[in-house]
Design a protein around this motif. Structure first.
Motif, short mmCIF file in Angstrom:
data_model
loop_
_atom_site.label_atom_id
_atom_site.label_comp_id
_atom_site.label_asym_id
_atom_site.label_seq_id
_atom_site.Cartn_x
_atom_site.Cartn_y
_atom_site.Cartn_z
N UNK A 147 -12.61 33.03 -18.56
CA UNK A 147 -11.94 33.59 -19.74
C UNK A 147 -12.73 34.77 -20.31
N UNK A 148 -14.06 34.65 -20.33
CA UNK A 148 -14.89 35.75 -20.83
C UNK A 148 -14.65 37.02 -20.01
N UNK A 149 -14.58 36.87 -18.70
CA UNK A 149 -14.35 38.04 -17.85
C UNK A 149 -13.01 38.69 -18.19
N UNK A 150 -11.97 37.86 -18.34
CA UNK A 150 -10.65 38.39 -18.68
C UNK A 150 -10.64 39.01 -20.08
N UNK A 151 -11.34 38.37 -21.00
CA UNK A 151 -11.36 38.88 -22.38
C UNK A 151 -12.11 40.21 -22.46
N UNK A 152 -13.19 40.32 -21.70
CA UNK A 152 -13.90 41.59 -21.67
C UNK A 152 -13.01 42.70 -21.12
N UNK A 153 -12.24 42.37 -20.10
CA UNK A 153 -11.32 43.35 -19.53
C UNK A 153 -10.25 43.74 -20.55
N UNK A 154 -9.78 42.77 -21.32
CA UNK A 154 -8.78 43.03 -22.35
C UNK A 154 -9.36 43.93 -23.45
N UNK A 155 -10.61 43.68 -23.81
CA UNK A 155 -11.28 44.52 -24.81
C UNK A 155 -11.40 45.95 -24.31
N UNK A 156 -11.84 46.09 -23.06
CA UNK A 156 -12.00 47.43 -22.49
C UNK A 156 -10.67 48.17 -22.40
N UNK A 157 -9.62 47.44 -22.06
CA UNK A 157 -8.29 48.06 -21.90
C UNK A 157 -7.73 48.54 -23.24
N UNK A 158 -8.19 47.94 -24.36
CA UNK A 158 -7.66 48.33 -25.67
C UNK A 158 -7.99 49.78 -25.99
N UNK A 159 -9.18 50.23 -25.56
CA UNK A 159 -9.60 51.59 -25.85
C UNK A 159 -10.27 51.77 -27.19
N UNK A 160 -10.21 50.76 -28.05
CA UNK A 160 -10.83 50.90 -29.38
C UNK A 160 -11.73 49.73 -29.73
N UNK A 161 -11.52 48.55 -29.16
CA UNK A 161 -12.44 47.45 -29.37
C UNK A 161 -13.74 47.76 -28.63
N UNK A 162 -14.85 47.57 -29.29
CA UNK A 162 -16.13 47.90 -28.68
C UNK A 162 -17.10 46.74 -28.85
N UNK A 163 -17.48 46.11 -27.74
CA UNK A 163 -18.47 45.06 -27.78
C UNK A 163 -19.83 45.70 -28.06
N UNK A 164 -20.43 45.30 -29.17
CA UNK A 164 -21.68 45.92 -29.63
C UNK A 164 -22.62 44.83 -30.10
N UNK A 165 -23.80 44.78 -29.52
CA UNK A 165 -24.81 43.85 -30.00
C UNK A 165 -25.51 44.44 -31.21
N UNK A 166 -25.73 43.67 -32.26
CA UNK A 166 -26.38 44.22 -33.46
C UNK A 166 -27.76 44.80 -33.13
N UNK A 167 -28.09 45.89 -33.79
CA UNK A 167 -29.42 46.48 -33.64
C UNK A 167 -30.49 45.48 -34.08
N UNK A 168 -31.46 45.24 -33.22
CA UNK A 168 -32.54 44.31 -33.56
C UNK A 168 -33.35 44.83 -34.75
N UNK A 169 -33.60 46.14 -34.76
CA UNK A 169 -34.38 46.72 -35.85
C UNK A 169 -33.64 46.60 -37.18
N UNK A 170 -32.35 46.90 -37.17
CA UNK A 170 -31.56 46.80 -38.40
C UNK A 170 -31.43 45.35 -38.85
N UNK A 171 -31.30 44.44 -37.91
CA UNK A 171 -31.24 43.01 -38.24
C UNK A 171 -32.52 42.57 -38.94
#
Length: 632
Positions: free
Chosen positions: A352-376
Motif C-alpha cells: 500500500x505504501x508503494x501505491x500511495x507514494x505513486x499516488x502522491x507523485x502523480x498528484x503533482x502537488x503533494x510533496x512528501x517532506x521529512x521535517x528539518x532536523x535543525x528546525x525541529x
C-alpha cells in the motif's frame, strides 16, 4: 594594461550610460532572467504538524481512492521544503507574505509574544517579510518586540510595508526604530536587481487588530504605485509586491497598477491550484496557481498565494525578458505531508505504501517532506514550554460548570451527557449547559475588549466538550475547546440573526438532526419551541445593550456584529444563513477560540483560597435560552 586614469574615464562613461538606461526604464546588466520564488503566508503560529486525511489510491487489482491519514505541515517541514526546492534553482527568493503571528498557543504561551515564530522563521532566512494585520495584535510595542526577536538571528530579514505610517508615539516610529520597517527592499539575483514591496491590508488592520491609535494605513493601490515608481526611477524593472491584502483585492488592484510583475499574496488564506486539490481532499482551490492577470499597461502579472497554517510552500517560476517583462510563469503549491500512511486506523502495508507514494507523485502537488532536523530542534524548547503550560493551574470553579448541548428533561436529546449532579439541579434542562454559555459570553466580552467589538456571539453546543469543576489546568481548558477554531466577525442583519438561530435549532430537531449544533449566544436570548415548524421555533428574541445592560427586541433591519467560530461562519453545523453572508460583511479575526477563553479567564476575580481566577456560572438573565419546549 589599461592605466588607472584611462579606466576611471571609461568608468565615468559607463556610469553615464547606466544613468541614461535607468531613465529609460532599463537597469544595468539586464538580460533574460529566470527566477524561482518560494513563499508562504498566514502561518499564524502554527508550528507543529497536524494529522490530515487525504483521498489516495492504495493500489490493488481495481484501484480506488481510500481515506488515508498522514502527518502534514508544520514549520520544520516548511524549512525542509524551502531548503530542498532552493537547491534546485540558481536564482531563488524566499518570501513570507504576512500574518506569522497569532492563532495557536505558541504565540503567547511559549515565551515572549512571537518568540517561537521568530525562531522558526530564522530557520528559513526569508529574503523579505511583509507585515500582516495580525502582526499588530499586541499593538506597535508588541510588534517591535517581535521584530527585535526576528532581528536577533543572523538572517536580518527585511520587514516591509509601504502603506503603514507609524504614529509619533509609536515604538516603531522611524525616530525610535530606524530601519525596522521599510516600504521596499532591493535584492540581486543573477546579477540583476529585483525590487520587493510590502503591503498591509489597511481597513481590516485598523478595524480588527490593535495598531496604535495614531498609526495609519494608506490606500493599498496608492502606496504600491508610489513605491513602484520609486524603484523604477532607480532603474529597477523587475518588481514583486508582497501583498497581505487578500486574493480578491489583489485581483482588483493589479489592473490599476503600472510596473508590477509578480504579486505574492496573503490574508485571505486562499488555496490556489489545480482541481486535483479537491479530489484528493486537500481543499477546494479558489483560483489557478499562478493566476495570470494584466496590469494597467496590459502587461502580464502573476499572482500567487500559499493557503494557510504552514501547510503549503508555493514555488513560482518566473521568466523575464531583457526589458523586465514577464514572458512566462508557472509553478506548484506544494502540499507538505509525511509518509506515515494510515488506513482505517492501521499502518499501511508495504504494498500500500508503494501505491500511495505513486499516488502522491502523480498528484503533482503533494510533496512528501521529512521535517528539518535543525528546525525541529529549534522548536523543541517551545514545545516543552507549551507542555509545561498545559499542566499549569489556571482557574478555580467552585461549582460544576455543567455541560449540556441542548436543554430538555429526562429522555430528551443529550440528557445523558450531563453529570448526575447537573441533571438533579434541573437548571440545564431549562437553559442548557453552563460551560457552553460561559464560552459564548467569553467570546463577546473579549471581542469588545480587543477585537473591534461585537454585539452578539455564537457557540454551538457540541463544540464545547467537557464541564469544569474545582482546580482547572490549562490542558482542561483546551479540552473544553479542542478543535482549534479561529474566530470571525460577521455583520449580519436582524433577519439573519433570526435565520441563524432557526438554522441551529433545525440542525438539532429537523430530519437527521444531532445535538451538536444547538445555538448558545452571548448578548442574545430567546424562547425555543422544538415542536414548532422550521422558521417558527425561535421566538421573543432580545438583544442586550452592552452599555446599559438593558434587553430590547431584535430589530430585523438593524446590522449586528457577530463574533463566531470560523466553523459556524462557513456553514458548519447547518448554519446556512451564516455561510451565505457575503465576503464584504465577514472578517477573519484569526484568533484561536481557546486563547480567547484563556484571556477571558485571566481577567476574572481571584479566589481568596486558591489565588486562581474564579469561574462561576453566569447570572440567569445572561443565558441565551430563556424558555424551552421539548419536541415531545
Amino acid at each position: 594594461m589599461m592605466s588607472g586614469a584611462r579606466w576611471m574615464r571609461l568608468g565615468g562613461v559607463a556610469l553615464a550610460v547606466a544613468g541614461v538606461l535607468a531613465a529609460c526604464g532599463g537597469s544595468d546588466g539586464d538580460g533574460p532572467l529566470d527566477l524561482t520564488i518560494l513563499h508562504i503566508n498566514d502561518s499564524h503560529s502554527t508550528l507543529e504538524s497536524k494529522s490530515k486525511t487525504l483521498k489516495l489510491s492504495a493500489g490493488g487489482a481495481a484501484p480506488v481512492d481510500v481515506a488515508v491519514a498522514v502527518d502534514a505541515g508544520g514549520f520544520p517541514r516548511v524549512t525542509a521544503a524551502i531548503a530542498e526546492l532552493a537547491g534546485q534553482s540558481p536564482n531563488v527568493l524566499k518570501l513570507h507574505a504576512g500574518d506569522a503571528l497569532t492563532g495557536t498557543l505558541y504565540f503567547n504561551r511559549a515565551g515572549a509574544d512571537g518568540e517561537a515564530d521568530a525562531a522558526m522563521m530564522n530557520t528559513v532566512c526569508f529574503d523579505a517579510f511583509t507585515l500582516g494585520n495580525h502582526e499588530f495584535d499586541k499593538g506597535d510595542t508588541g510588534l517591535k518586540g517581535f521584530l527585535d526577536l526576528l532581528r536577533k538571528g543572523t538572517c536580518k530579514t527585511p520587514v516591509l510595508s509601504a502603506n503603514v505610517k507609524f504614529g509619533a508615539n509609536s515604538a516603531l516610529n522611524p525616530s525610535r526604530a530606524p530601519g525596522y520597517v521599510s516600504p521596499s527592499t532591493v535584492v540581486e539575483r543573477g546579477g540583476q536587481k529585483i525590487g520587493i514591496i510590502g503591503l498591509t491590508i489597511a481597513q481590516k488592520t485598523k478595524a480588527s487588530s490593535s495598531p496604535d491609535p495614531d498609526t495609519t494605513f494608506e490606500d493599498e493601490a496608492t502606496a504600491a504605485q508610489r513605491e513602484i515608481d520609486v524603484l523604477r526611477g532607480q532603474g529597477i524593472n523587475k518588481i514583486i509586491v508582497m501583498s497581505h491584502i487578500g486574493y480578491d483585492l489583489d485581483k482588483q488592484i493589479i489592473p490599476k497598477l503600472s510596473g508590477v510583475d509578480v504579486v505574492v499574496g496573503g490574508d485571505s488564506h486562499t488555496l490556489l491550484g489545480p482541481n486535483g486539490l479537491t479530489t484528493t481532499a486537500v481543499g477546494t482551490p479558489g483560483g489557478a496557481y499562478p493566476t495570470r492577470l494584466t496590469d494597467k499597461d496590459g502587461k502580464t502579472v502573476c499572482a500567487v498565494q500559499a493557503w494557510e497554517y504552514s501547510q503549503v510552500v508555493g514555488e513560482l517560476k518566473v521568466s523575464f525578458d531583457g526589458s523586465g517583462n514577464v514572458t512566462q510563469c508557472n509553478g506548484t503549491p506544494h502540499v507538505l505531508i509525511g509518509d506515515n500512511f494510515t488506513i482505517a486506523g492501521k499502518a499501511a502495508t508495504d504494498a500500500e505504501k508503494t501505491a500511495l507514494r505513486a499516488s502522491v507523485a502523480a498528484s503533482g502537488f503533494l510533496r512528501i517532506t521529512q521535517p528539518s532536523a535543525a528546525a525541529t530542534a529549534v522548536l523543541q524548547p517551545y514545545k516543552d514550554k507549551i507542555a509545561g503550560f498545559n499542566l499549569t493551574q489556571v482557574a478555580f470553579a467552585p461549582q460544576e460548570l455543567c455541560s449540556r448541548r441542548v436543554p430538555g428533561g429526562v429522555g430528551s436529546v443529550d440528557y445523558s451527557r450531563s453529570s448526575a449532579a447537573c441533571n438533579a439541579e434541573g437548571s440545564v434542562s431549562v437553559r442548557g449547559g453552563d460551560i457552553q454559555q460561559l464560552v459564548a459570553q467569553a467570546y463577546l466580552d473579549e471581542a469588545n475588549l480587543k477585537y473591534g467589538g461585537a454585539d452578539i456571539s455564537l457557540q454551538s453546543g457540541g463544540g464545547v466538550r467537557i464541564p469544569l469543576e474545582g482546580r482547572t489546568t490549562a490542558a482542561q481548558v483546551i479540552q473544553v475547546l479542542p478543535f482549534g477554531n479561529m474566530l470571525f466577525r460577521l455583520n449580519i442583519t436582524g433577519t439573519e440573526v433570526k435565520g441563524m438561530l432557526e438554522d441551529g435549532v433545525e440542525a438539532v430537531y429537523g430530519p437527521g438532526g444531532s445535538s451538536g449544533p444547538y445555538p448558545y449566544t452571548g448578548g442574545l436570548r430567546y424562547d425555543v419551541n422544538a415542536r414548532a415548524a422550521f422558521g417558527q421555533r425561535v421566538t421573543n428574541i432580545e438583544v442586550r445593550n452592552p452599555t446599559t445592560g438593558a434587553w430590547g427586541p431584535l430589530d430585523n433591519a438593524k446590522t449586528y456584529k457577530l463574533f463566531v467560530l470560523s466553523f459556524n461562519a462557513t456553514g458548519g453545523d447547518g448554519y446556512k444563513t451564516l455561510a451565505a453572508v457575503p465576503a464584504a460583511r465577514r472578517l477573519d479575526i484569526g484568533v484561536l477560540d481557546a486563547d480567547v477563553f484563556f484571556s477571558y479567564i485571566e481577567k476574572q476575580p481571584k479566589d481568596a483560597a486558591t489565588g486562581l481566577p474564579l469561574l462561576k456560572r453566569l447570572p440567569t438573565e445572561l443565558y441565551s435560552t430563556r424558555n424551552f419546549t421539548g419536541p415531545n
